[in-house]
Every structure is written in C-alpha cells, then in structure tokens.
Enzyme design. Structure first.
Site: not given
Ligand code: UD1
Length: 423
Positions: A125, A309, A23, A96, A401, A120, A128
């Site tokens: 998050r 993750d 993903k 995002r 997702r 989120c 910048d």
C-alpha cells in the site's frame, strides 16, 4: 482479549438486519470537515467504530472541535479557528486511511505534516499517487524522520492521470483541489460510491466538483468552504457481508436499506452461483439453498468491479459450495491470509500468486482461529456459522474497526454466537 464463540453447523439465518453508515465513506468525510473556515459540519448516520474514533482523534489533534454524539450517530465538527498543520503520529500510525488528511490540511494551511502510514498486513500500500498528484498541483514534498511534509502557499489546478484508480489518492486530491487556484482534472479516478459521497459533501460545503462516479473528476477551485450537513451513505461492504452470510447458511434475510446499485458486482456473482437476490422496497432480500449453488470464478477490481473488501467473505461462501471455485485478487498482493486460518477448519484450497482455488463442499469443522485483518475477521466468523461444532475467533480489534455489533446482528438472525472476554 475478547473472542467470538460460535456453535455452528445448523445455522440458517432468517429475518431482517439493519446496516450502518459506511466506514470507508465517513473517514474521508471527517477529513473533509477540516476544510471549512466558516460554520459547523454535521455528519449523520455515523457508525460507532474504532476507526471513526481514531479519525476523530486525528482531526481533534489539529485543534479542531469534534463532538461525537453516539446516541444520535452524529458527529459535529467546528474547524473555524486557526488549525495546526501536523497530524499527530499517535493516531495516524494506527490507521492507514488517515493519510487523507494530508490534502485538506495542505490546501487550507499551505503546509501539512503527516506521518507516513505504517505497514499493512494485506499488502504494501504505497502512497506515491497521493504525493505525485499534490506535486502536480504545485506542492513540494519532503520525507523526513518518518513524516511527509508538503508545502504550497497556494495549490494550483492541474491535470493528473492516475495510473491506478486509487480510492485514497482520489479522495486526497479531490479535497486538496477544492481550494486550489484554477481547475483540476483527475483522470482514471476511483469511482466507488464513497467517492461520490465525498463529492456530495464537498459540494454542499461550496466546492465545485463534477464527474464523481465517473473516471474523470473535474474540480474548480473556490476561495473558501463553509460547514454543511450530510448523511453518510450506507455501508455496502457490511450489507454485502450479510448477503453472503445469508447465502452460505441457506438463509432468507432482508438487508434493510442496502443500496442495490452499490452492490451490483456482488449481486451478479451471487446470482451466477444460483442465489436468489431481490430488490424490495425496504432493501435487498437474499434467499438461498446451498445444496443447489454452483462454483464460480471471481476477480477483484476497482469499482464497479468486484470489491476486494468482499473477497474474504466470498471465499467463505465458495468454501461451502460444492465444486471448484476460483478467486483472483488483483487489488492487494497479500490478501489471502484468511484462507490459511480457514484451513484449520478443514478448507481445501491452493494459492498461486494472486489466485486461490477453493475446493468447496468439504466438511468444515470448528476451530480456534485468529483474524488477520478486518474483512478476514468477518469471513472467519461466517465460516464458523457453517462449520460443525465450536469456533473461536480471536484478534477482534480488526472486527471492531469496521463492524458495529456484528455478533449481535448475527444472533438476531438466529446464529448461536456470543462474545466473551478471556482475560
Ligand atoms: C480503500 C479502502 C479499502 C479498500 C481499498 C480498495 C478506505 C478507508 N479504505 O483503501 O477498504 O480495500 O480502497 O478498494 O476507503 N496504490 C498505489 N499507490 C498509491 C495508492 C494506492 O500503488 O498511491 C495501490 C495500493 O497499493 C493497492 C491499490 O492501489 O494495491 C488500491 O489502493 P487504494 O485504492 O488506494 O486503497 P485505499 O484507499 O488504501
């Protein structure tokens, strides 16, 4: 509202499981398909996930033809006509990661307008670095009415040092730099396998990107790009999730086509715990006996450190290993919400700022729990496999997702798990 229902406590996962395309690779690859003015781009090994559908909508919204052949796991994109420069709020606001279309649209059209990504649950998050990098390349950036508007008739190559190796910023800037005038050097760039995958596609399109996978990326600008064909890299986080699932259920599972090199940080921690992890011709085999595993300390870091993750899933493993394990989350500031849900299942843990102490090996019991984000949903389902009795996991939109047929794959490995609609 769907729920996943698990009858847990006696599960030992056994067998083979196949992994999808990543993903986190395919989303920026889809953003890259915006760039070519000639020829179609064909992405193969594309996972069927809601985030992919969302990104397809974002790209389509730019007046680009996107065809997803789900039977072939193949997306074909034709961006050869005139494209729009505004990414539709309707879809950008859902995900995002869609901010990575900013660089490609700007580079191709000289102007881009993309909605500010929303909040989120796992942290603030900011973006910048994406914006500072584009400014360094000569873009003028304005924020108005919730949108970011970037303008640069022609981007100029620049030297940009990233004070954090942001994955998304590296991708955005790398794509923008492919069409800039002159050479761009990105220092302290992200080194994730998904960055390398993106650089590979861009180079097939005619870009001149070198250094992907190291901390310095050099991009020599070219006049235009053309379509290309590309196989999406395997999903190391999906593979890692099944590795952890096998480890925590005293299982014996072959994760087919998993890439050893990409999972090195996870493999080293699993081995430190005492899990048997081996490379075989067909993939990675994980064998374990939970009663013999030892607690460990893990700190999440940008690649090649331990991936954030995999943090939630790994805490589920820590929960079944007798003794005190420590998880330090340095990438996102609010990524322990799954531990609160796991407390409902009997987990003993304490959280102090970025550190969670897990008192593993306590009796876990099935409960009704809610997914709080994508990886948390997987962690809760894995905990349900080892908790005694029934666990019901809700808010599955998070799971959809990023995991294709997650419960079907676990059922094939012997889990007593099903998905039900409770409407
Ligand atoms: C990507 C992954 C996500 C993963 C994350 C970290 C995708 C689609 N998503 O997200 O699954 O958890 O990498 O491995 O690939 N930051 C800034 N300023 C910026 C950009 C980021 O301060 O301009 C901070 C973030 O707040 C965060 C950290 O950097 O604390 C990591 O973010 P980043 O690497 O950008 O993650 P994403 O690209 O959003």
């Amino acid at each position: 509202m769907d729920k996943i229902i698990i009858e847990g406590g006696n599960t030992r996962l056994q067998g083979e499981v196949t992994i999808e395309g990543a993903k986190n690779a395919v989303l920026p690859l889809l953003a890259a398909t915006i760039l070519p003015v000639e020829g179609k781009t064909v992405l193969k090994n594309v996972p069927i996930l809601s985030d992919v559908f969302t990104m397809n909508h974002v790209v389509r919204g730019l007046n680009i033809a996107v065809d997803f052949d789900e039977a072939l796991n193949q997306v074909t994109v034709d961006a050869t006509g005139a494209i729009l420069d505004t990414a539709p709020y309707e879809y950008v606001s859902q995900m995002r990661a869609s901010i990575v279309v900013l660089g490609p649209i700007l580079a191709r059209n000289g102007h881009a307008k993309v909605s500010m990504p929303g909040g989120c649950t796992i942290g603030s998050r900011p973006i910048d670095l994406h914006l500072k990098g584009l400014e360094a390349m000569g873009a003028s950036i304005h924020q108005e009415g919730g949108d970011i508007s970037a303008t640069a008739e022609k981007l100029k190559g620049a030297h940009f040092y990233m004070d954090f190796p942001s994955v998304g910023a590296t991708q955005n800037l790398m794509m923008a730099a492919t069409l800039a005038e002159g050479t761009t050097v990105l220092e302290n760039a992200a080194r994730e396998p998904e960055i390398v995958d993106l650089a590979n596609l861009l180079n097939k399109m005619g870009a001149r990107v070198s250094g992907a996978g190291t901390e310095t990326l050099t991009i020599r600008g070219v006049a235009e790009l053309h379509g290309a064909e590309h196989n999406v890299v395997q999903d190391r986080i999906e593979a890692g999730t099944f590795m952890v699932a096998a480890a925590m259920t005293s299982g014996n599972v072959l994760i087919k086509d998993a890439v050893w090199e990409h999972n090195r940080p996870l493999i080293s921690k699993l081995r430190e715990m005492g899990v048997d992890v081996r490379e075989e011709e067909a993939g990675i085999r994980v064998k374990s006996d939970v009663s013999k595993l030892k607690p460990v300390t893990v700190k999440t870091l940008p690649h090649p450190g331990f991936p954030t993750d995999m943090q939630a899933q790994f805490t589920a493993l820590m929960a079944v290993v007798k003794g005190e394990s420590t998880m330090i989350e340095t990438v996102f500031e609010n990524r322990f919400q799954h531990l609160e849900e796991m407390r409902r299942m009997g987990l003993h843990s304490e959280i102090l700022r970025d550190t969670a102490m897990i008192h593993g090996g306590q009796r876990l019991q099935g409960a009704q729990v809610m997914s709080t984000d994508l990886r948390a949903s997987a962690a809760l389902i894995l905990t349900g496999l080892v908790a005694q009795g029934q666990t019901k996991v809700g808010q599955l939109s998070h799971l959809d997702r990023g995991y294709y047929q997650f419960h079907e794959k676990l059922a094939q490995l012997g889990a007593d798990i099903r998905r039900e609609s409770e409407d």
